[in-house]
Design a protein around this motif. Structure first.
Motif, PDB file in Angstrom:
ATOM      1  N   UNK A  90       0.829  -1.214   0.000  1.00 58.45           N
ATOM      2  CA  UNK A  90       0.000   0.000   0.000  1.00 58.45           C
ATOM      3  C   UNK A  90       0.861   1.261   0.000  1.00 58.45           C
ATOM      4  N   UNK A  91       1.973   1.199   0.734  1.00 57.44           N
ATOM      5  CA  UNK A  91       2.880   2.354   0.772  1.00 57.44           C
ATOM      6  C   UNK A  91       3.459   2.622  -0.615  1.00 57.44           C
ATOM      7  N   UNK A  92       3.881   1.559  -1.265  1.00 58.56           N
ATOM      8  CA  UNK A  92       4.439   1.717  -2.612  1.00 58.56           C
ATOM      9  C   UNK A  92       3.411   2.285  -3.569  1.00 58.56           C
ATOM     10  N   UNK A  93       2.175   1.823  -3.454  1.00 58.02           N
ATOM     11  CA  UNK A  93       1.124   2.340  -4.331  1.00 58.02           C
ATOM     12  C   UNK A  93       0.849   3.815  -4.043  1.00 58.02           C
ATOM     13  N   UNK A  94       0.812   4.165  -2.740  1.00 57.80           N
ATOM     14  CA  UNK A  94       0.572   5.565  -2.378  1.00 57.80           C
ATOM     15  C   UNK A  94       1.700   6.458  -2.881  1.00 57.80           C
ATOM     16  N   UNK A  95       2.939   5.971  -2.799  1.00 56.87           N
ATOM     17  CA  UNK A  95       4.067   6.746  -3.301  1.00 56.87           C
ATOM     18  C   UNK A  95       3.951   6.958  -4.812  1.00 56.87           C
ATOM     19  N   UNK A  96       3.563   5.891  -5.500  1.00 58.02           N
ATOM     20  CA  UNK A  96       3.410   6.003  -6.957  1.00 58.02           C
ATOM     21  C   UNK A  96       2.308   7.003  -7.312  1.00 58.02           C
ATOM     22  N   UNK A  97       1.165   6.945  -6.579  1.00 57.10           N
ATOM     23  CA  UNK A  97       0.067   7.887  -6.832  1.00 57.10           C
ATOM     24  C   UNK A  97       0.514   9.328  -6.581  1.00 57.10           C
ATOM     25  N   UNK A  98       1.266   9.504  -5.499  1.00 59.50           N
ATOM     26  CA  UNK A  98       1.731  10.847  -5.162  1.00 59.50           C
ATOM     27  C   UNK A  98       2.705  11.357  -6.232  1.00 59.50           C
ATOM     28  N   UNK A  99       3.611  10.475  -6.642  1.00 56.09           N
ATOM     29  CA  UNK A  99       4.571  10.871  -7.665  1.00 56.09           C
ATOM     30  C   UNK A  99       3.874  11.154  -8.980  1.00 56.09           C
ATOM     31  N   UNK A 100       2.850  10.340  -9.299  1.00 53.15           N
ATOM     32  CA  UNK A 100       2.095  10.555 -10.543  1.00 53.15           C
ATOM     33  C   UNK A 100       1.450  11.928 -10.534  1.00 53.15           C
ATOM     34  N   UNK A 101       0.803  12.265  -9.422  1.00 51.21           N
ATOM     35  CA  UNK A 101       0.147  13.570  -9.329  1.00 51.21           C
ATOM     36  C   UNK A 101       1.169  14.702  -9.330  1.00 51.21           C
ATOM     37  N   UNK A 102       2.276  14.505  -8.658  1.00 49.75           N
ATOM     38  CA  UNK A 102       3.317  15.534  -8.685  1.00 49.75           C
ATOM     39  C   UNK A 102       3.824  15.758 -10.102  1.00 49.75           C
ATOM     40  N   UNK A 103       4.025  14.656 -10.812  1.00 54.66           N
ATOM     41  CA  UNK A 103       4.505  14.750 -12.201  1.00 54.66           C
ATOM     42  C   UNK A 103       3.494  15.479 -13.078  1.00 54.66           C
ATOM     43  N   UNK A 105       1.101  17.677 -12.162  1.00 54.37           N
ATOM     44  CA  UNK A 105       1.005  19.108 -11.871  1.00 54.37           C
ATOM     45  C   UNK A 105       2.287  19.848 -12.271  1.00 54.37           C
ATOM     46  N   UNK A 106       3.422  19.184 -12.154  1.00 55.67           N
ATOM     47  CA  UNK A 106       4.674  19.800 -12.576  1.00 55.67           C
ATOM     48  C   UNK A 106       4.690  20.032 -14.086  1.00 55.67           C
ATOM     49  N   UNK A 107       4.240  19.020 -14.835  1.00 51.21           N
ATOM     50  CA  UNK A 107       4.193  19.143 -16.305  1.00 51.21           C
ATOM     51  C   UNK A 107       3.224  20.235 -16.724  1.00 51.21           C
ATOM     52  N   UNK A 108       2.104  20.285 -16.026  1.00 49.84           N
ATOM     53  CA  UNK A 108       1.085  21.295 -16.359  1.00 49.84           C
ATOM     54  C   UNK A 108       1.627  22.698 -16.095  1.00 49.84           C
ATOM     55  N   UNK A 109       2.296  22.849 -14.940  1.00 56.90           N
ATOM     56  CA  UNK A 109       2.856  24.154 -14.602  1.00 56.90           C
ATOM     57  C   UNK A 109       3.941  24.544 -15.600  1.00 56.90           C
ATOM     58  N   UNK A 110       4.754  23.564 -16.004  1.00 54.77           N
ATOM     59  CA  UNK A 110       5.823  23.838 -16.963  1.00 54.77           C
ATOM     60  C   UNK A 110       5.256  24.270 -18.298  1.00 54.77           C
ATOM     61  N   UNK A 111       4.168  23.641 -18.725  1.00 58.38           N
ATOM     62  CA  UNK A 111       3.529  23.990 -20.000  1.00 58.38           C
ATOM     63  C   UNK A 111       3.034  25.432 -19.972  1.00 58.38           C
ATOM     64  N   UNK A 112       2.405  25.791 -18.831  1.00 59.17           N
ATOM     65  CA  UNK A 112       1.889  27.156 -18.709  1.00 59.17           C
ATOM     66  C   UNK A 112       3.032  28.172 -18.723  1.00 59.17           C
ATOM     67  N   UNK A 113       4.142  27.793 -18.073  1.00 55.33           N
ATOM     68  CA  UNK A 113       5.270  28.716 -18.042  1.00 55.33           C
ATOM     69  C   UNK A 113       5.889  28.876 -19.421  1.00 55.33           C
ATOM     70  N   UNK A 114       5.969  27.762 -20.185  1.00 52.36           N
ATOM     71  CA  UNK A 114       6.525  27.828 -21.542  1.00 52.36           C
ATOM     72  C   UNK A 114       5.664  28.689 -22.442  1.00 52.36           C
ATOM     73  N   UNK A 152      -6.190  19.563  -2.083  1.00 53.43           N
ATOM     74  CA  UNK A 152      -6.691  18.436  -1.261  1.00 53.43           C
ATOM     75  C   UNK A 152      -6.130  17.102  -1.729  1.00 53.43           C
ATOM     76  N   UNK A 153      -6.063  16.921  -3.042  1.00 55.16           N
ATOM     77  CA  UNK A 153      -5.542  15.652  -3.579  1.00 55.16           C
ATOM     78  C   UNK A 153      -4.100  15.447  -3.130  1.00 55.16           C
ATOM     79  N   UNK A 154      -3.326  16.521  -3.255  1.00 50.98           N
ATOM     80  CA  UNK A 154      -1.922  16.418  -2.858  1.00 50.98           C
ATOM     81  C   UNK A 154      -1.799  16.162  -1.356  1.00 50.98           C
ATOM     82  N   UNK A 155      -2.598  16.876  -0.572  1.00 52.80           N
ATOM     83  CA  UNK A 155      -2.550  16.690   0.879  1.00 52.80           C
ATOM     84  C   UNK A 155      -2.983  15.277   1.277  1.00 52.80           C
ATOM     85  N   UNK A 156      -4.045  14.792   0.613  1.00 55.22           N
ATOM     86  CA  UNK A 156      -4.553  13.449   0.932  1.00 55.22           C
ATOM     87  C   UNK A 156      -3.523  12.381   0.628  1.00 55.22           C
TER      88      UNK A 156
END
Length: 418
Positions: A90-103, A105-114, A152-156
């Motif tokens: 479960x920890x590994x899955x939660x880490x993957x979900x968190x990393x997926x969401x981080x990736x 939002x990071x990609x989205x922010x980068x696109x907006x900045x570009x 909320x998603x990130x916090x959860x």
């Protein structure tokens, strides 16, 4: 007067002869007091042996209970290890979900900045382009919800990862405690076995002492019997010899009187009176019967008791084994559990739990098929079979056997058969 003197002298001669005829023995004289003292020592040694065997039964019971605890700990450790594996997944899955969401939002922010846009500017343009106040409120609310949802998603996800990591640590701590309990139990079992080995040495010494005392008692009784027999024979022989001497003296006296009478002038004959001799009357003394501490049995109409006892006797001679629950080897409660199962009655595994089954009864009012216990909580259990006897698996080094049942030596009894 002369007659009385003759009788007196005869009695003195008789008693003197008997006294002198009492034999002396080459071996030391054995008295009844010595025999009583040896019998007292034997009783004390037998009581000591019984106390030692009780201690061994108590240690056996602790070993059996420890084995049951060990089984439970092994099961708990397996369950705990399974939970840890699941939690790690479960920890590994939660880490993957968190990393997926981080990736994402990071990609989205980068696109907006570009594109030369900042997220908040884009949201502001979207709000300001509203054509009406109502549309402005709707768009503002929607954007706020988007922003809140993203947060909320990130916090959860972060909270979930934190909780899972805490759960994993807790499970690891619990697992470590279970393993420590298991290690402590192993150490305790080894100590119990060492104590048993020491006690068994004392038991062997006590049994050796008992055998020596029994041999001494047998020898004392043999010597005393021989001495008593020799003394009685000597006294009987002395009595016969004294009686023969007295008879000879009496004949000589009578012959002397007859000779004197023949020489003396005749005189009227006087009737000869003989004093009556009373024979001693032996009174038989009846010894009081020795009281035996036996239970008062009641009659049962249950055929299950006979079937139970008949089945139990099939295992006479089966060796005692710690934790044994089959004919390959029994401990005391494993034996009773196995035998009662044959007639469809399920008993708990250990004696202290079997003590709570059925109807509690007096140890003096047992009947065939009743369970009888020592200790409270019980450390030993057997099955009463009637006639002042019970069948049981006694202790290590022994076998299933039938022993005398003394109700005063037992703590409780339970009636399981109806």
């Amino acid at each position: 007067m002369k007659r009385k003197l003759v009788i007196y002298s005869v009695m003195v001669a008789l008693l003197s002869t008997i006294f002198q005829a009492t034999p002396t023995f080459a071996s030391p004289t054995v008295t009844q007091e010595q025999i009583n003292e040896t019998e007292g020592q034997i009783t004390a040694t037998q009581n000591q042996i019984e106390e030692i065997e009780t201690k061994i039964q108590q240690l056996d019971d602790r070993i059996v209970i420890g084995m049951e605890k060990s089984k439970q700990l092994n099961n708990d450790i397996k369950v705990q290890q399974g939970q840890i594996v699941k939690t790690k997944a479960d920890i590994e899955k939660a880490k993957k979900d968190l990393e997926t969401n981080k990736t994402y939002y990071t990609a989205r922010l980068k696109t907006m900045q570009e594109q030369g846009q900042q997220p908040m500017i884009t949201y502001a343009e979207f709000i300001l382009s509203s054509e009406s106040f109502s549309q402005l409120l709707t768009r503002s609310t929607a954007i706020m919800q988007i922003l809140d949802n993203n947060t909320d998603i990130m916090k959860t996800l972060a909270k979930k990862e934190e909780n899972l990591l805490g759960a994993e640590q807790k499970l690891e701590n619990e697992l470590a405690q279970l393993k420590k309990s298991q290690s402590d139990l192993v150490s305790e079992q080894k100590q119990i076995e060492a104590d048993k080995a020491e006690i068994k040495t004392v038991l062997a010494e006590s049994k050796n002492t008992l055998n020596q005392q029994l041999a001494q008692l047998a020898n004392q009784k043999t010597l005393k019997s021989a001495q008593d027999k020799a003394r009685q024979e000597a006294q009987a022989r002395a009595v016969r010899e004294a009686q023969e001497r007295v008879a000879a003296e009496e004949r000589a006296r009578q012959a002397a009187e007859e000779s004197a009478n023949q020489q003396a002038p005749e005189s009227p004959a006087q009737p000869k009176q003989e004093s009556p001799v009373e024979k001693p009357v032996k009174k038989s003394v009846k010894k009081p019967a020795k009281s035996v501490d036996t239970p008062k049995e009641t009659v049962t109409n249950s055929g299950d008791a006979d079937a139970l006892i008949s089945y139990a006797k099939q295992f006479l001679g089966v060796k005692y084994v710690w934790g044994g629950t089959t004919p390959n080897g029994f401990d005391c409660s494993g034996f009773t559990q196995y035998v009662f199962r044959h007639i469809g009655i399920s008993l708990p595994r250990v004696s202290r739990d079997q003590q709570d089954v059925g109807t509690s009864i007096s140890t003096y009012n047992v009947q065939k098929g009743d369970l009888v216990f020592r200790g409270n909580p019980a450390h030993h259990v057997g099955i009463y079979i009637g006639g002042g006897k019970y069948i049981h698996a006694p202790q290590t080094g022994d076998v299933v056997k039938i022993s005398a049942y003394n109700p005063s030596k037992f703590t409780t009894a339970a009636r399981v058969l109806r």
